[in-house]
Design an enzyme around this catalytic site. Structure first.
Site, PDB file in Angstrom:
ATOM      1  N   ARG A  56      -3.306  10.271   5.981  1.00 46.48           N
ATOM      2  CA  ARG A  56      -2.246  11.249   5.935  1.00 46.48           C
ATOM      3  C   ARG A  56      -1.450  11.207   4.626  1.00 46.48           C
ATOM      4  O   ARG A  56      -0.948  12.223   4.138  1.00 46.48           O
ATOM      5  CB  ARG A  56      -1.316  10.963   7.111  1.00 46.48           C
ATOM      6  CG  ARG A  56      -0.327  12.006   7.378  1.00 46.48           C
ATOM      7  CD  ARG A  56       0.655  11.525   8.430  1.00 46.48           C
ATOM      8  NE  ARG A  56       1.955  12.083   8.115  1.00 46.48           N
ATOM      9  CZ  ARG A  56       2.316  13.298   8.425  1.00 46.48           C
ATOM     10  NH1 ARG A  56       1.517  14.085   9.079  1.00 46.48           N
ATOM     11  NH2 ARG A  56       3.504  13.743   8.076  1.00 46.48           N
ATOM     12  N   ASP A  92       6.921   0.067  11.237  1.00 47.32           N
ATOM     13  CA  ASP A  92       5.652  -0.573  10.880  1.00 47.32           C
ATOM     14  C   ASP A  92       5.596  -2.054  11.272  1.00 47.32           C
ATOM     15  O   ASP A  92       4.569  -2.702  11.078  1.00 47.32           O
ATOM     16  CB  ASP A  92       5.376  -0.422   9.373  1.00 47.32           C
ATOM     17  CG  ASP A  92       5.058   1.019   9.004  1.00 47.32           C
ATOM     18  OD1 ASP A  92       4.775   1.822   9.903  1.00 47.32           O
ATOM     19  OD2 ASP A  92       5.109   1.347   7.797  1.00 47.32           O
ATOM     20  N   LYS A 144       0.844  -1.205   0.000  1.00 45.16           N
ATOM     21  CA  LYS A 144       0.000   0.000   0.000  1.00 45.16           C
ATOM     22  C   LYS A 144       0.868   1.239   0.000  1.00 45.16           C
ATOM     23  O   LYS A 144       0.568   2.222  -0.660  1.00 45.16           O
ATOM     24  CB  LYS A 144      -0.970  -0.038   1.189  1.00 45.16           C
ATOM     25  CG  LYS A 144      -0.753   1.029   2.231  1.00 45.16           C
ATOM     26  CD  LYS A 144      -1.694   0.993   3.390  1.00 45.16           C
ATOM     27  CE  LYS A 144      -1.034   1.309   4.704  1.00 45.16           C
ATOM     28  NZ  LYS A 144      -0.446   2.618   4.889  1.00 45.16           N
ATOM     29  N   ASN A 145       1.988   1.216   0.738  1.00 44.60           N
ATOM     30  CA  ASN A 145       2.809   2.422   0.839  1.00 44.60           C
ATOM     31  C   ASN A 145       3.627   2.704  -0.423  1.00 44.60           C
ATOM     32  O   ASN A 145       4.225   3.761  -0.560  1.00 44.60           O
ATOM     33  CB  ASN A 145       3.710   2.352   2.076  1.00 44.60           C
ATOM     34  CG  ASN A 145       2.903   2.512   3.356  1.00 44.60           C
ATOM     35  OD1 ASN A 145       1.727   2.867   3.313  1.00 44.60           O
ATOM     36  ND2 ASN A 145       3.522   2.247   4.501  1.00 44.60           N
ATOM     37  N   CYS A 155      -2.101  12.472  14.310  1.00 47.18           N
ATOM     38  CA  CYS A 155      -2.779  11.200  14.130  1.00 47.18           C
ATOM     39  C   CYS A 155      -2.404  10.342  15.321  1.00 47.18           C
ATOM     40  O   CYS A 155      -1.561  10.720  16.129  1.00 47.18           O
ATOM     41  CB  CYS A 155      -2.413  10.543  12.815  1.00 47.18           C
ATOM     42  SG  CYS A 155      -0.781   9.859  12.828  1.00 47.18           S
ATOM     43  N   ARG A 174       3.409  13.949  13.799  1.00 50.93           N
ATOM     44  CA  ARG A 174       3.719  13.838  12.374  1.00 50.93           C
ATOM     45  C   ARG A 174       3.585  15.150  11.603  1.00 50.93           C
ATOM     46  O   ARG A 174       2.683  15.320  10.766  1.00 50.93           O
ATOM     47  CB  ARG A 174       2.863  12.746  11.726  1.00 50.93           C
ATOM     48  CG  ARG A 174       3.127  11.398  12.348  1.00 50.93           C
ATOM     49  CD  ARG A 174       2.252  10.327  11.777  1.00 50.93           C
ATOM     50  NE  ARG A 174       2.750   9.739  10.555  1.00 50.93           N
ATOM     51  CZ  ARG A 174       2.080   8.840   9.851  1.00 50.93           C
ATOM     52  NH1 ARG A 174       0.903   8.445  10.238  1.00 50.93           N
ATOM     53  NH2 ARG A 174       2.595   8.329   8.762  1.00 50.93           N
ATOM     54  N   ILE A 212      11.099   6.302  15.784  1.00 52.35           N
ATOM     55  CA  ILE A 212      10.547   7.073  14.652  1.00 52.35           C
ATOM     56  C   ILE A 212       9.329   7.896  15.080  1.00 52.35           C
ATOM     57  O   ILE A 212       9.223   9.073  14.763  1.00 52.35           O
ATOM     58  CB  ILE A 212      10.163   6.132  13.480  1.00 52.35           C
ATOM     59  CG1 ILE A 212      11.386   5.308  13.032  1.00 52.35           C
ATOM     60  CG2 ILE A 212       9.585   6.922  12.307  1.00 52.35           C
ATOM     61  CD1 ILE A 212      12.482   6.087  12.359  1.00 52.35           C
ATOM     62  N   ARG A 258      -7.387  -0.944   6.469  1.00 49.11           N
ATOM     63  CA  ARG A 258      -6.636   0.112   5.763  1.00 49.11           C
ATOM     64  C   ARG A 258      -5.419  -0.469   5.050  1.00 49.11           C
ATOM     65  O   ARG A 258      -4.958   0.117   4.070  1.00 49.11           O
ATOM     66  CB  ARG A 258      -6.167   1.186   6.756  1.00 49.11           C
ATOM     67  CG  ARG A 258      -7.295   1.986   7.346  1.00 49.11           C
ATOM     68  CD  ARG A 258      -6.763   3.149   8.133  1.00 49.11           C
ATOM     69  NE  ARG A 258      -5.876   3.970   7.310  1.00 49.11           N
ATOM     70  CZ  ARG A 258      -5.197   5.015   7.757  1.00 49.11           C
ATOM     71  NH1 ARG A 258      -5.320   5.361   9.018  1.00 49.11           N
ATOM     72  NH2 ARG A 258      -4.416   5.704   6.968  1.00 49.11           N
TER      73      ARG A 258
HETATM   74  N1  EPU Z   1       8.484  13.992  10.214  1.00 54.36           N
HETATM   75  C1  EPU Z   1       8.687  15.298  10.598  1.00 54.36           C
HETATM   76  N2  EPU Z   1       8.445  16.283   9.676  1.00 54.36           N
HETATM   77  C2  EPU Z   1       8.017  15.994   8.409  1.00 54.36           C
HETATM   78  C3  EPU Z   1       7.833  14.656   8.034  1.00 54.36           C
HETATM   79  C4  EPU Z   1       8.078  13.666   8.969  1.00 54.36           C
HETATM   80  O1  EPU Z   1       9.067  15.584  11.736  1.00 54.36           O
HETATM   81  O2  EPU Z   1       7.802  16.935   7.622  1.00 54.36           O
HETATM   82  C5  EPU Z   1       8.714  12.918  11.203  1.00 54.36           C
HETATM   83  C6  EPU Z   1       7.437  12.139  11.489  1.00 54.36           C
HETATM   84  O3  EPU Z   1       6.660  12.801  12.459  1.00 54.36           O
HETATM   85  C7  EPU Z   1       7.978  10.821  11.950  1.00 54.36           C
HETATM   86  C8  EPU Z   1       9.249  10.642  11.105  1.00 54.36           C
HETATM   87  O4  EPU Z   1       9.574  11.950  10.653  1.00 54.36           O
HETATM   88  O5  EPU Z   1       8.297  10.909  13.307  1.00 54.36           O
HETATM   89  C9  EPU Z   1       9.128   9.724   9.914  1.00 54.36           C
HETATM   90  O6  EPU Z   1       8.060  10.141   9.113  1.00 54.36           O
HETATM   91  P1  EPU Z   1       7.965   9.891   7.550  1.00 54.36           P
HETATM   92  O7  EPU Z   1       7.667  11.181   6.882  1.00 54.36           O
HETATM   93  O8  EPU Z   1       9.145   9.104   7.073  1.00 54.36           O
HETATM   94  O9  EPU Z   1       6.668   8.971   7.472  1.00 54.36           O
HETATM   95  P2  EPU Z   1       5.473   9.082   6.461  1.00 54.36           P
HETATM   96  O10 EPU Z   1       5.975   9.309   5.095  1.00 54.36           O
HETATM   97  O11 EPU Z   1       4.424   9.972   7.002  1.00 54.36           O
HETATM   98  C10 EPU Z   1       5.543   6.514   5.888  1.00 54.36           C
HETATM   99  C11 EPU Z   1       4.575   5.378   5.920  1.00 54.36           C
HETATM  100  C12 EPU Z   1       4.279   5.005   7.362  1.00 54.36           C
HETATM  101  C13 EPU Z   1       5.592   4.618   8.043  1.00 54.36           C
HETATM  102  C14 EPU Z   1       6.597   5.779   7.924  1.00 54.36           C
HETATM  103  C15 EPU Z   1       7.962   5.439   8.478  1.00 54.36           C
HETATM  104  C16 EPU Z   1       3.286   5.753   3.924  1.00 54.36           C
HETATM  105  C17 EPU Z   1       1.983   6.086   3.311  1.00 54.36           C
HETATM  106  N3  EPU Z   1       3.339   5.768   5.245  1.00 54.36           N
HETATM  107  O12 EPU Z   1       4.898   7.596   6.555  1.00 54.36           O
HETATM  108  O13 EPU Z   1       3.432   3.863   7.311  1.00 54.36           O
HETATM  109  O14 EPU Z   1       5.372   4.332   9.395  1.00 54.36           O
HETATM  110  O15 EPU Z   1       6.760   6.133   6.530  1.00 54.36           O
HETATM  111  O16 EPU Z   1       8.490   4.332   7.840  1.00 54.36           O
HETATM  112  O17 EPU Z   1       4.231   5.450   3.214  1.00 54.36           O
HETATM  113  C18 EPU Z   1       1.765   2.372   8.060  1.00 54.36           C
HETATM  114  O18 EPU Z   1       1.788   1.854   6.927  1.00 54.36           O
HETATM  115  O19 EPU Z   1       1.188   1.842   9.055  1.00 54.36           O
HETATM  116  C19 EPU Z   1       2.458   3.641   8.268  1.00 54.36           C
HETATM  117  C20 EPU Z   1       2.192   4.448   9.295  1.00 54.36           C
END
Ligand code: EPU
Length: 401
Positions: free
Chosen positions: A76, A288, A5-6, A100, A105, A310, A380
């Site tokens: 998100r 994850d 999905k990601n 969330c 995040r 994370i 989801r």
């Molecule tokens: N972060 C910031 N500022 C930002 C962006 C991120 O501080 O502008 C922080 C976040 O708060 C978090 C960390 O950086 O503490 C990592 O966040 P990241 O942006 O890498 O995560 P994401 O892109 O929002 C994706 C996956 C998540 C997975 C994370 C980490 C998707 C759709 N979601 O989220 O998947 O946990 O990377 O690997 O790709 C899940 O599938 O259950 C899920 C939550």
């Protein structure tokens, strides 16, 4: 084993970058994918599923650049529409995703990255508004290797004028999948999978056909299912190279893991040994899979240590596992799990996607019946979870509320 999905989510949003029809295969049938399809349709796209796992996306009629609150709040990942919308229209309005369940995040890293490409970004009325009549390639050093920010910057930079050098980029397999698809569309992207990605902007992107990479987190979840129930499992289409860190932890816990060309199998005899895990950006141990491994630790023969580095609030499964008899001490982002010989089935509440599956896994190993409430969280990201677990011998059924 279906597609990730990601991976599929950013690939669907990448289709906004072209007027030509894109075809994705191996798209999982999960609720988040439906939410992304609704978002694209709301923008004016045609999204069809001609057959199971296939998706056809035609963005030629897209004439909207607003990703509304009611969809972004559900998921998100919708924030990743910002980059491609900006590339297409020179402007985009995407609802601020807000907090969330698993942590605050923020999106500051996305905004800093897109600003370096020349976008003027403001926050107003709960929306992030970006404007860039012309995107220009630039040198970007991400403050942290955010997966979503890397995807947003890549999808804007492919259409920018000149070269973008993105440092401290996320290295997850989902980033490689996106880069591969963008290259099929005519983009020039080098270095995806490493922490430096170089992108040369092009004037026009075209159609692509792309098979979504398999879901390493779903694969890891089934491997834990095998380990927690002291059985054997073979996950077809799983890619061992994407699961190095979790496989090493499973081996430390006593599992016998076989890495094959297009599957991974696992055998576990007796109780797991205790283990240590600290989540980290890829290729580190994935956040994850943290909840699933915690369920396994609850049954280990000794004390395991799990550090979540994370997300600041990704331990909501702890109190639910405790209802099943687990002995878990929390200190900040560290969980100390004293394994027990058995857990006892209980009614428990799912709070997010991965937490909910950890409760299902714990339920497989618990004595008596476990009832997991709010299973819509599972839907989801897990496709056919009950039937797959039943094939492994589990006694599991879904009850309509
Ligand atoms: N972060 C910031 N500022 C930002 C962006 C991120 O501080 O502008 C922080 C976040 O708060 C978090 C960390 O950086 O503490 C990592 O966040 P990241 O942006 O890498 O995560 P994401 O892109 O929002 C994706 C996956 C998540 C997975 C994370 C980490 C998707 C759709 N979601 O989220 O998947 O946990 O990377 O690997 O790709 C899940 O599938 O259950 C899920 C939550």
């Amino acid at each position: 084993m279906g597609g990730a999905k990601n991976s599929a989510l950013p690939l669907m949003f990448a289709c906004l970058l072209t007027d030509e029809v894109c075809r994705l295969s191996n798209v999982p049938e999960v609720a988040d994918i439906e939410t992304a399809a609704r978002l694209l349709e709301g923008l004016g796209a045609r999204v069809e599923r001609p057959a199971a796992g296939e998706m056809e996306i035609d963005c030629s009629a897209v004439d909207q650049w607003v990703a509304p609150y009611d969809l972004v709040r559900k998921m998100r990942a919708s924030f990743v529409a910002l980059g491609p919308l900006l590339a297409r229209f020179g402007r985009a309005r995407v609802s601020w995703p807000g907090g969330c369940a698993i942590g605050s995040r923020p999106v500051d890293v996305h905004i800093a990255g897109l600003s370096r490409l020349g976008a003027a970004i403001e926050q107003e009325h709960g929306y992030v508004e970006a404007q860039a009549p012309k995107l220009v390639g630039g040198h970007i050093i991400l403050e942290l290797p955010s997966v979503g920010a890397t995807e947003n910057v890549m999808m804007a930079a492919v259409a920018a004028e000149g070269v973008t050098r993105l440092e401290n980029a996320a290295r997850e397999p989902e980033i490689i999948d996106l880069a591969d698809a963008l290259v099929k569309m005519g983009a020039v992207v080098r270095g995806a999978g490493s922490s430096v990605i170089e992108i040369e902007g092009v004037a026009k992107l075209g159609a692509m056909e792309h098979a979504v990479a398999t879901d390493r987190i779903v694969a890891g979840t089934y491997l834990v299912a095998g380990a927690i129930s002291g059985g054997e499992v073979e996950v077809s289409a799983a890619r061992a190279e994407h699961l190095q860190s979790p496989l090493e932890v499973l081996e430390a816990a006593g599992a016998v893991v076989e890495r094959k060309t297009d599957s991974v199998s696992l055998r576990m005899d007796g109780r797991p040994r205790p283990f240590e895990v600290a989540t980290a950006a890829y290729p580190g141990f994935p956040t994850d899979l943290q909840a699933q491994f915690m369920a396994l630790a609850c049954l280990a023969d000794g004390e395991s240590r799990i550090d979540e580095t994370i997300f600041e609030n990704r331990f909501m499964h702890v109190q639910e596992l405790a209802r099943m008899g687990a002995d878990i001490g929390l200190a900040g982002n560290r969980a100390l799990v004293k394994g027990r010989e058995r857990l006892s089935g209980a009614p428990v509440m799912a709070t997010d996607l991965r937490a909910s599956v950890s409760l299902v896994l714990a339920g497989l190993a618990a004595e008596g019946e476990t009832e997991v409430l709010r299973v819509y969280h599972l839907d989801r990201g897990y496709e056919s979870l009950e039937s797959n677990l039943r094939r492994l011998g589990a006694d599991i059924r879904r009850e309509k509320a």
